[in-house]
Structures are given as C-alpha cells and as structure tokens.
Write a protein that holds these residues in place. Structure first.
Motif, PDB file in Angstrom:
ATOM      1  N   GLU A 197     -17.440   2.309 -11.259  1.00  0.00           N
ATOM      2  CA  GLU A 197     -18.114   3.149 -11.618  1.00  0.00           C
ATOM      3  C   GLU A 197     -18.278   4.188 -10.398  1.00  0.00           C
ATOM      4  O   GLU A 197     -17.330   3.949  -9.572  1.00  0.00           O
ATOM      5  CB  GLU A 197     -19.638   2.419 -10.870  1.00  0.00           C
ATOM      6  CG  GLU A 197     -19.945   1.239 -11.954  1.00  0.00           C
ATOM      7  CD  GLU A 197     -21.251   0.505 -11.548  1.00  0.00           C
ATOM      8  OE1 GLU A 197     -21.919   0.893 -10.436  1.00  0.00           O
ATOM      9  OE2 GLU A 197     -21.235  -0.698 -12.192  1.00  0.00           O
ATOM     10  N   ASP A 198     -18.847   5.461 -10.572  1.00  0.00           N
ATOM     11  CA  ASP A 198     -18.560   6.335  -9.520  1.00  0.00           C
ATOM     12  C   ASP A 198     -18.649   6.052  -8.072  1.00  0.00           C
ATOM     13  O   ASP A 198     -17.929   6.462  -7.356  1.00  0.00           O
ATOM     14  CB  ASP A 198     -19.484   7.582  -9.762  1.00  0.00           C
ATOM     15  CG  ASP A 198     -19.274   8.299 -11.205  1.00  0.00           C
ATOM     16  OD1 ASP A 198     -20.296   8.667 -11.471  1.00  0.00           O
ATOM     17  OD2 ASP A 198     -18.283   8.014 -11.637  1.00  0.00           O
ATOM     18  N   LEU A 199     -19.600   5.318  -7.953  1.00  0.00           N
ATOM     19  CA  LEU A 199     -19.659   4.565  -6.376  1.00  0.00           C
ATOM     20  C   LEU A 199     -18.398   4.302  -5.939  1.00  0.00           C
ATOM     21  O   LEU A 199     -18.136   4.297  -4.694  1.00  0.00           O
ATOM     22  CB  LEU A 199     -21.069   3.587  -6.298  1.00  0.00           C
ATOM     23  CG  LEU A 199     -21.285   3.218  -5.117  1.00  0.00           C
ATOM     24  CD1 LEU A 199     -21.776   4.034  -4.110  1.00  0.00           C
ATOM     25  CD2 LEU A 199     -22.235   1.828  -5.188  1.00  0.00           C
ATOM     26  N   TYR A 200     -17.780   3.715  -6.742  1.00  0.00           N
ATOM     27  CA  TYR A 200     -16.566   2.717  -6.153  1.00  0.00           C
ATOM     28  C   TYR A 200     -15.405   3.587  -6.122  1.00  0.00           C
ATOM     29  O   TYR A 200     -14.389   3.086  -5.268  1.00  0.00           O
ATOM     30  CB  TYR A 200     -16.224   1.542  -7.216  1.00  0.00           C
ATOM     31  CG  TYR A 200     -17.393   0.550  -7.284  1.00  0.00           C
ATOM     32  CD1 TYR A 200     -17.320  -0.134  -8.573  1.00  0.00           C
ATOM     33  CD2 TYR A 200     -18.395   0.467  -6.571  1.00  0.00           C
ATOM     34  CE1 TYR A 200     -18.407  -0.949  -8.907  1.00  0.00           C
ATOM     35  CE2 TYR A 200     -19.452  -0.338  -6.633  1.00  0.00           C
ATOM     36  CZ  TYR A 200     -19.388  -1.293  -7.877  1.00  0.00           C
ATOM     37  OH  TYR A 200     -20.735  -2.041  -7.918  1.00  0.00           O
ATOM     38  N   THR A 201     -15.073   5.000  -6.666  1.00  0.00           N
ATOM     39  CA  THR A 201     -14.271   5.554  -6.574  1.00  0.00           C
ATOM     40  C   THR A 201     -13.965   6.223  -5.335  1.00  0.00           C
ATOM     41  O   THR A 201     -12.523   6.218  -5.015  1.00  0.00           O
ATOM     42  CB  THR A 201     -14.460   6.782  -7.446  1.00  0.00           C
ATOM     43  OG1 THR A 201     -15.257   7.463  -7.314  1.00  0.00           O
ATOM     44  CG2 THR A 201     -14.435   6.230  -9.147  1.00  0.00           C
ATOM     45  N   ARG A 202     -14.925   6.162  -4.307  1.00  0.00           N
ATOM     46  CA  ARG A 202     -14.440   6.583  -3.048  1.00  0.00           C
ATOM     47  C   ARG A 202     -13.745   5.545  -2.186  1.00  0.00           C
ATOM     48  O   ARG A 202     -13.107   5.966  -1.273  1.00  0.00           O
ATOM     49  CB  ARG A 202     -15.939   6.702  -2.219  1.00  0.00           C
ATOM     50  CG  ARG A 202     -16.654   7.968  -2.629  1.00  0.00           C
ATOM     51  CD  ARG A 202     -18.135   8.069  -1.850  1.00  0.00           C
ATOM     52  NE  ARG A 202     -19.026   7.262  -2.664  1.00  0.00           N
ATOM     53  CZ  ARG A 202     -20.328   6.858  -2.170  1.00  0.00           C
ATOM     54  NH1 ARG A 202     -20.562   7.373  -0.997  1.00  0.00           N
ATOM     55  NH2 ARG A 202     -21.195   6.184  -2.661  1.00  0.00           N
ATOM     56  N   ALA A 203     -13.730   4.202  -2.651  1.00  0.00           N
ATOM     57  CA  ALA A 203     -12.721   3.396  -2.095  1.00  0.00           C
ATOM     58  C   ALA A 203     -11.363   3.803  -2.150  1.00  0.00           C
ATOM     59  O   ALA A 203     -10.267   3.350  -1.458  1.00  0.00           O
ATOM     60  CB  ALA A 203     -13.193   2.046  -2.516  1.00  0.00           C
ATOM     61  N   VAL A 204     -10.981   4.239  -3.503  1.00  0.00           N
ATOM     62  CA  VAL A 204      -9.531   4.486  -3.630  1.00  0.00           C
ATOM     63  C   VAL A 204      -8.960   5.526  -2.607  1.00  0.00           C
ATOM     64  O   VAL A 204      -8.016   5.404  -2.185  1.00  0.00           O
ATOM     65  CB  VAL A 204      -9.411   5.093  -5.199  1.00  0.00           C
ATOM     66  CG1 VAL A 204      -8.081   5.745  -5.413  1.00  0.00           C
ATOM     67  CG2 VAL A 204      -9.881   4.228  -6.228  1.00  0.00           C
ATOM     68  N   ASP A 205      -9.837   6.814  -2.468  1.00  0.00           N
ATOM     69  CA  ASP A 205      -9.464   7.451  -1.453  1.00  0.00           C
ATOM     70  C   ASP A 205      -9.156   7.061  -0.042  1.00  0.00           C
ATOM     71  O   ASP A 205      -8.131   7.310   0.533  1.00  0.00           O
ATOM     72  CB  ASP A 205     -10.457   8.768  -1.353  1.00  0.00           C
ATOM     73  CG  ASP A 205     -10.694   9.701  -2.495  1.00  0.00           C
ATOM     74  OD1 ASP A 205      -9.875   9.627  -3.272  1.00  0.00           O
ATOM     75  OD2 ASP A 205     -11.961   9.859  -2.552  1.00  0.00           O
TER      76      ASP A 205
END
Length: 227
Positions: free
Chosen positions: A189-197
């Motif tokens: 989900e969009d919320l989780y993509t920040r974790a990748v950075d």
C-alpha cells in the motif's frame, strides 16, 4: 509439523490461533512475557516467532533485537499502534514482516507461510549460484553473509534480502511497490512504500564507500555493482 512461538500478553489470543493453525499442521506455542518467550526459544526448536510490540518487561522491538543477537529465526511482529515508523523500526531490527492489529488469522498464517518459504528456500533457488560476486562486494547466499572489501557487514534480515533482490538482477529497476511485494510476498500500500526509502538509505550507509544502489527518481532503485 512446523512449530511457531507466539509472544503476546493477551492470553485470549493463543487458543483460537492454535486451533486455526492446527488445520495446516502448524503447532502454536505461546508465552505472555518476553522472559518466558526467550527461555522457550533457547530450549526450542521453533520454526518462526510472532512478537507483539506492546509487551511487559520489554517492548517487542527490544525483544526482536535480543532474539536477533542469538538467532535468525523468521519473525513476524504485531502492532496495534498503526504507526508506519513502528513497522520500519521492526523491519530494521531484523523482523521479516509485520501485521497491524486487529488481524484475520488466515492473513497471519499466510504471512508466516511466506517468511518460512523464504527462509527455507525452494529447489529453484537451490540450483542458483550460491555466491554473488561484484567489485569489492561478495554475497554468500548459504551463509547469509555480505563482505565489503573482505570485511563482513552486519545486516538485518530485511537488508540482506533487499540487497540480494537487487544484486540478482543488476541494472534492473525495481519500484518501491515491487520491492515490498517481492520481499514480503504481498501487494504494498502507498503507506508502506516509505519504508523502502529508509531501508535503502540504511543499507547504502553500510555498503559505503561502495555506491552500487542507484536511485531513479520517481521510478525506483537498481543495482549497478560491477563484476
């Protein structure tokens, strides 16, 4: 039969989960305190652990850190706080996945099966080259070791999996969603993509002075290490 340890101070959680897991021949053992859970893990063996973030004695993050100093057992963390940083911290400490509360037992089971498959590997994976070698970087897939100019790096389980994912396909661009889907076996989900950075940033720091993970702005990440 797979043996799973649940460490959660909610005494009502273990019995229904154990009954559900038994359908697929997963044996669920439980502990309500971290000290009890650590004692069980040390006497083992267990195939995976489920940790709640909110625990007495020590929180789930400290418990995860303690377990990772002793074992590479797959870990799924449960959080009721819904804060993305809680999830990022858990992954950075070495957890393999996380699941917000409340959850459906079938989703928890599906995530456990995913991390267990990843830990066990597949016949196709076993047939692949077991070492990835690049200029200044060596990745041993069997020992789960990474050496930079001969010095071993201390990577979390998630950092290792991310590096292997990118390094197996040099110059291939992976979007953030693709990375999360490949690492955790589920749509992101969009919320989780920040974790990748954040994961990429911390992995890069550990790989310095090597500069082998490139960012393609608004697209994703690629591995550019030379062989």
């Amino acid at each position: 039969m797979r043996r799973i340890l649940l460490i959660d101070d909610d005494e009502r959680l273990a019995a229904p989960l154990a009954a559900y897991f038994a359908r697929v021949e997963f044996e669920l053992d439980a502990a309500t305190r971290p000290s009890e859970g650590l004692a069980k893990l040390r006497s083992g063996p267990y195939d995976a652990a489920i940790l709640d973030v909110m625990l007495p004695e020590m929180d789930g993050f400290e418990l995860c850190r303690t377990i990772r100093r002793e074992s590479d057992i797959p870990i799924v963390m449960l959080t009721a706080r819904g804060d993305v940083m809680d999830r990022v911290v858990g992954l950075e400490l070495g957890a393999d996945d996380y699941l917000p509360k409340p959850f459906e037992p079938r989703e928890l089971l599906a995530r456990l099966q995913t991390v267990l498959r990843r830990a066990r590997g597949t016949p196709a994976a076993a047939a692949e080259m077991r070492r990835l070698l690049f200029d200044g970087l060596a990745i041993d897939l069997d020992r789960r070791e990474v050496r930079r100019h001969g010095a071993q790096l201390e990577l979390t389980g998630t950092e290792f999996e991310l590096l292997v994912l990118l390094a197996r396909s040099p110059n291939k661009v992976f979007s953030r969603d693709q990375i999360l889907e490949r690492l955790r076996g589920q749509a992101a989900e969009d919320l989780y993509t920040r974790a990748v950075d954040i994961l990429v940033s911390r992995l890069r720091k550990k790989l310095e002075p090597l500069d082998c993970i490139k960012t393609l702005r608004n697209v994703g990440y690629t591995f550019s290490g030379g062989r």
